[in-house]
Design a protein around this motif. Structure first.
Motif, mmCIF file in Angstrom:
data_model
loop_
_atom_site.group_PDB
_atom_site.id
_atom_site.type_symbol
_atom_site.label_atom_id
_atom_site.label_comp_id
_atom_site.label_asym_id
_atom_site.label_seq_id
_atom_site.Cartn_x
_atom_site.Cartn_y
_atom_site.Cartn_z
ATOM 1 N N PHE A 86 -13.177 4.776 -51.482
ATOM 2 C CA PHE A 86 -14.345 4.613 -50.577
ATOM 3 C C PHE A 86 -13.945 3.558 -49.526
ATOM 4 C CE2 PHE A 86 -17.697 1.135 -49.781
ATOM 5 C CZ PHE A 86 -18.713 1.903 -49.461
ATOM 6 N N PHE A 87 -13.106 2.457 -49.683
ATOM 7 C CA PHE A 87 -12.800 1.454 -48.737
ATOM 8 C C PHE A 87 -11.569 2.361 -47.701
ATOM 9 C CE2 PHE A 87 -14.744 -1.655 -50.853
ATOM 10 C CZ PHE A 87 -15.322 -2.540 -49.910
ATOM 11 N N ASP A 88 -10.938 3.286 -48.073
ATOM 12 C CA ASP A 88 -9.895 4.030 -47.458
ATOM 13 C C ASP A 88 -11.157 5.022 -46.328
ATOM 14 O OD1 ASP A 88 -6.993 4.889 -46.752
ATOM 15 O OD2 ASP A 88 -7.942 6.877 -47.063
ATOM 16 N N ASP B 23 -5.792 -0.978 -45.999
ATOM 17 C CA ASP B 23 -4.558 -1.434 -46.559
ATOM 18 C C ASP B 23 -4.654 -2.587 -47.546
ATOM 19 O OD1 ASP B 23 -3.139 0.165 -44.933
ATOM 20 O OD2 ASP B 23 -3.054 -1.220 -43.145
ATOM 21 N N VAL B 24 -5.502 -3.659 -47.298
ATOM 22 C CA VAL B 24 -5.452 -4.611 -48.185
ATOM 23 C C VAL B 24 -6.131 -4.189 -49.626
ATOM 24 C CG1 VAL B 24 -6.464 -6.966 -48.571
ATOM 25 C CG2 VAL B 24 -5.664 -6.496 -46.465
ATOM 26 N N ILE B 25 -7.572 -3.557 -49.273
ATOM 27 C CA ILE B 25 -8.316 -3.401 -50.387
ATOM 28 C C ILE B 25 -7.642 -2.005 -51.084
ATOM 29 C CG2 ILE B 25 -10.646 -2.635 -51.340
ATOM 30 C CD1 ILE B 25 -11.742 -4.422 -49.262
ATOM 31 N N GLY B 26 -7.393 -1.308 -50.295
ATOM 32 C CA GLY B 26 -6.739 0.207 -50.757
ATOM 33 C C GLY B 26 -5.760 0.065 -51.562
ATOM 34 N N GLY C 210 -7.944 12.066 -53.690
ATOM 35 C CA GLY C 210 -9.176 11.507 -53.454
ATOM 36 C C GLY C 210 -9.277 11.010 -51.876
ATOM 37 N N LYS C 211 -8.064 10.320 -51.442
ATOM 38 C CA LYS C 211 -8.183 9.746 -50.367
ATOM 39 C C LYS C 211 -7.914 10.969 -49.426
ATOM 40 C CE LYS C 211 -6.462 5.219 -51.007
ATOM 41 N NZ LYS C 211 -5.652 4.083 -50.888
ATOM 42 N N ALA C 212 -7.141 12.069 -49.387
ATOM 43 C CA ALA C 212 -7.178 12.963 -48.470
ATOM 44 C C ALA C 212 -8.743 13.725 -48.413
ATOM 45 C CB ALA C 212 -6.159 14.226 -49.043
ATOM 46 N N PHE C 213 -9.345 13.662 -49.401
ATOM 47 C CA PHE C 213 -10.533 14.412 -49.562
ATOM 48 C C PHE C 213 -11.579 13.424 -48.689
ATOM 49 C CE2 PHE C 213 -14.929 14.858 -51.324
ATOM 50 C CZ PHE C 213 -15.092 15.971 -50.982
ATOM 51 N N GLY C 214 -11.345 12.193 -48.707
ATOM 52 C CA GLY C 214 -12.349 11.066 -48.188
ATOM 53 C C GLY C 214 -11.943 11.164 -46.653
ATOM 54 N N LYS C 215 -10.604 11.326 -46.272
ATOM 55 C CA LYS C 215 -10.073 11.392 -44.909
ATOM 56 C C LYS C 215 -11.144 12.370 -44.066
ATOM 57 C CE LYS C 215 -5.554 9.052 -45.004
ATOM 58 N NZ LYS C 215 -6.172 8.081 -45.848
#
Length: 185
Positions: free
Chosen positions: A64-66, A110-113, A156-161
């Motif tokens: 989510f944060f990413d 970066d920080v949260i991710g 998930g991050k790839a989908f999110g991007k």
């Protein structure tokens, strides 16, 4: 512009960068301690199903944060200026987010991710221990669980991007609205 003024401006920019690097280090360190303590102590006292649920929440939080971090970096500031002149809630905060995109992306992605990535690894190790002891498994399931957590996070991050790139204006505006509701007037 004379050379002396230019050098002073460059020095201020450099000092500002170093200040941000130190601030992000401190923020990351403090948040890591807090989240690690809460999640690992909390998970170690939970049964298997709630522990897995917390693991999934941590993974989703990182994704989510990413998404927010990517959306802020690709959003177009000009789209929000028209909204700001019409006094649309959250538009001024959205402009601030975009103007500070490097810092916002650093905090979100970066920080949260990264904290979520480290936490999901620690939580998956605790879950692996729970599964191994609860089901008397003769082999270490940690490798499989770690690979599964990594695969879920990366995919998930790839989908999110993709979502962030296609919907950056809407995402940034929703974050701007939330910030607007919680900011001091």
């Amino acid at each position: 512009m004379n050379i002396r003024v230019k050098k002073e401006q460059d020095k201020k920019k450099q000092n500002s960068r170093w200040k941000w690097i130190i601030e992000s280090f401190i923020i990351t360190f403090i948040l890591s301690i807090i989240f690690s303590y809460i999640s690992t102590n909390g998970v170690s006292n939970l049964s298997l199903f709630p522990a897995i649920l917390i693991l999934l929440i941590v993974i989703l939080l990182g994704i989510f944060f990413d998404i927010i971090g990517v959306a802020v970096t690709v959003a177009n500031e000009h789209e929000f200026h028209a909204k700001a002149t019409k006094k649309v809630a959250g538009s001024k905060d959205s402009i601030k987010l975009i103007k500070n995109a490097p810092k916002v992306a650093n905090i979100c992605a970066d920080v949260i991710g990264d904290i979520c990535g480290v936490l999901s690894g620690a939580i998956s190790a605790l879950i692996a221990i729970k599964i191994s002891s609860q089901f008397n498994m003769p082999f270490d399931i940690q490798f499989i669980l770690s690979a599964l957590v990594s695969a879920l996070t990366v995919s998930g991050k790839a989908f999110g991007k993709e979502i962030a790139n296609n919907n950056s204006t809407e995402i940034v505006h929703k974050v701007g609205i939330i910030i607007n509701k919680f900011s001091r007037k």
